[in-house]
Design a protein around this motif. Structure first.
Motif, short mmCIF file in Angstrom:
data_model
loop_
_atom_site.label_atom_id
_atom_site.label_comp_id
_atom_site.label_asym_id
_atom_site.label_seq_id
_atom_site.Cartn_x
_atom_site.Cartn_y
_atom_site.Cartn_z
N VAL A 149 31.80 1.82 24.57
CA VAL A 149 32.20 3.18 24.93
C VAL A 149 33.67 3.40 24.54
O VAL A 149 34.02 4.44 23.98
N LEU A 150 34.52 2.42 24.82
CA LEU A 150 35.93 2.54 24.47
C LEU A 150 36.12 2.66 22.95
O LEU A 150 36.92 3.47 22.49
N PRO A 176 38.14 -6.21 33.22
CA PRO A 176 37.95 -7.38 34.09
C PRO A 176 37.15 -8.47 33.37
O PRO A 176 36.37 -8.18 32.45
N PRO A 177 37.31 -9.72 33.78
CA PRO A 177 36.64 -10.85 33.12
C PRO A 177 35.14 -10.70 32.92
O PRO A 177 34.63 -11.15 31.89
N PRO A 178 34.39 -10.09 33.82
CA PRO A 178 32.95 -9.96 33.54
C PRO A 178 32.63 -9.15 32.27
O PRO A 178 31.53 -9.26 31.73
N GLU A 179 33.57 -8.36 31.79
CA GLU A 179 33.35 -7.57 30.56
C GLU A 179 33.70 -8.34 29.30
O GLU A 179 33.43 -7.88 28.19
N TYR A 180 34.31 -9.51 29.43
CA TYR A 180 34.73 -10.28 28.26
C TYR A 180 33.59 -10.60 27.29
O TYR A 180 33.76 -10.45 26.08
N PRO A 181 32.42 -11.05 27.77
CA PRO A 181 31.34 -11.33 26.81
C PRO A 181 30.92 -10.08 26.01
O PRO A 181 30.68 -10.17 24.81
N ASN A 182 30.86 -8.94 26.67
CA ASN A 182 30.51 -7.70 25.96
C ASN A 182 31.59 -7.34 24.95
O ASN A 182 31.28 -6.91 23.83
N ALA A 183 32.84 -7.50 25.34
CA ALA A 183 33.94 -7.20 24.43
C ALA A 183 33.90 -8.13 23.22
O ALA A 183 34.08 -7.68 22.08
N PHE A 184 33.65 -9.40 23.46
CA PHE A 184 33.59 -10.37 22.37
C PHE A 184 32.48 -10.00 21.40
O PHE A 184 32.69 -9.97 20.18
N ALA A 233 31.03 -7.09 20.92
CA ALA A 233 31.32 -5.82 20.24
C ALA A 233 32.35 -6.01 19.13
O ALA A 233 32.18 -5.52 18.02
N LEU A 234 33.42 -6.74 19.43
CA LEU A 234 34.46 -6.96 18.43
C LEU A 234 33.99 -7.87 17.30
O LEU A 234 34.33 -7.64 16.13
N LEU A 235 33.19 -8.86 17.62
CA LEU A 235 32.65 -9.73 16.58
C LEU A 235 31.78 -8.92 15.61
O LEU A 235 31.87 -9.09 14.39
N SER A 236 30.98 -8.03 16.14
CA SER A 236 30.16 -7.17 15.29
C SER A 236 31.04 -6.27 14.42
O SER A 236 30.80 -6.11 13.22
N LEU A 237 32.06 -5.69 15.03
CA LEU A 237 32.98 -4.81 14.30
C LEU A 237 33.66 -5.55 13.15
O LEU A 237 33.67 -5.08 12.01
N PHE A 238 34.19 -6.73 13.43
CA PHE A 238 34.89 -7.49 12.40
C PHE A 238 33.91 -8.00 11.33
O PHE A 238 34.26 -8.08 10.15
N SER A 239 32.71 -8.36 11.72
CA SER A 239 31.70 -8.83 10.77
C SER A 239 31.33 -7.74 9.77
O SER A 239 31.27 -7.98 8.56
N VAL A 240 31.09 -6.54 10.27
CA VAL A 240 30.73 -5.43 9.39
C VAL A 240 31.92 -5.07 8.49
O VAL A 240 31.75 -4.80 7.30
N ALA A 297 28.60 -1.09 13.01
CA ALA A 297 28.99 -2.26 13.81
C ALA A 297 28.63 -2.08 15.27
O ALA A 297 28.13 -3.00 15.91
N LEU A 298 28.86 -0.88 15.80
CA LEU A 298 28.58 -0.66 17.21
C LEU A 298 27.07 -0.64 17.47
O LEU A 298 26.62 -1.09 18.52
N SER A 299 26.31 -0.16 16.52
CA SER A 299 24.86 -0.14 16.71
C SER A 299 24.26 -1.54 16.56
O SER A 299 23.23 -1.84 17.15
N GLU A 300 24.91 -2.41 15.78
CA GLU A 300 24.41 -3.77 15.57
C GLU A 300 24.88 -4.75 16.64
O GLU A 300 24.36 -5.86 16.72
N ALA A 301 25.85 -4.36 17.44
CA ALA A 301 26.38 -5.25 18.47
C ALA A 301 25.26 -5.61 19.46
O ALA A 301 24.46 -4.77 19.84
N GLN A 302 25.23 -6.86 19.85
CA GLN A 302 24.21 -7.34 20.79
C GLN A 302 24.64 -7.01 22.22
O GLN A 302 24.75 -7.89 23.07
N VAL A 303 24.88 -5.72 22.46
CA VAL A 303 25.37 -5.25 23.75
C VAL A 303 24.68 -3.91 24.03
O VAL A 303 24.37 -3.16 23.10
N LYS A 304 24.49 -3.61 25.31
CA LYS A 304 23.92 -2.31 25.67
C LYS A 304 24.84 -1.21 25.14
O LYS A 304 26.07 -1.34 25.20
N PRO A 305 24.31 -0.11 24.67
CA PRO A 305 25.14 0.98 24.14
C PRO A 305 26.10 1.57 25.16
O PRO A 305 27.10 2.18 24.80
N THR A 306 25.80 1.36 26.44
CA THR A 306 26.66 1.91 27.50
C THR A 306 27.71 0.91 27.99
O THR A 306 28.46 1.21 28.91
#
Length: 78
Positions: free
Chosen positions: A18-19, A36-44, A46-53, A4-13
């Motif tokens: 990382v969390l 902070p709010p600027p991280e919300y899209p990355n969090a979304f 990452a979590l969407l990928s996790l739940f999808s897998v 899930a983390l490797s498939e997430a459409q987010v930079k690995p860093t």
């Protein structure tokens, strides 16, 4: 979780990834809520990928012979 983390459409860093790698889901969710709010899209993403897998895995294992999950019985999109 690695898939899930490797498939997430987010930079690995990205902080949410990382969390999740460092703390596992329960602790990572607590920490992600405090980002902070600027991280919300990355969090979304990452979590969407996790739940999808996770859902795909459940469909292949526990639900392959049938289940009562409404979201596994949705009609196809037009």
């Amino acid at each position: 979780m690695r898939q899930a983390l490797s498939e997430a459409q987010v930079k690995p860093t990205a902080t949410p990834l990382v969390l999740l790698r460092a703390h596992g889901v329960a602790e990572a969710l607590r920490r992600i809520q405090k980002l902070p709010p600027p991280e919300y899209p990355n969090a979304f993403r990452a979590l969407l990928s996790l739940f999808s897998v996770a859902d795909a895995h459940r469909r292949r294992t526990a639900c392959r012979t049938g289940c009562t999950h409404d979201w596994h019985h949705l009609p196809p999109l037009r």
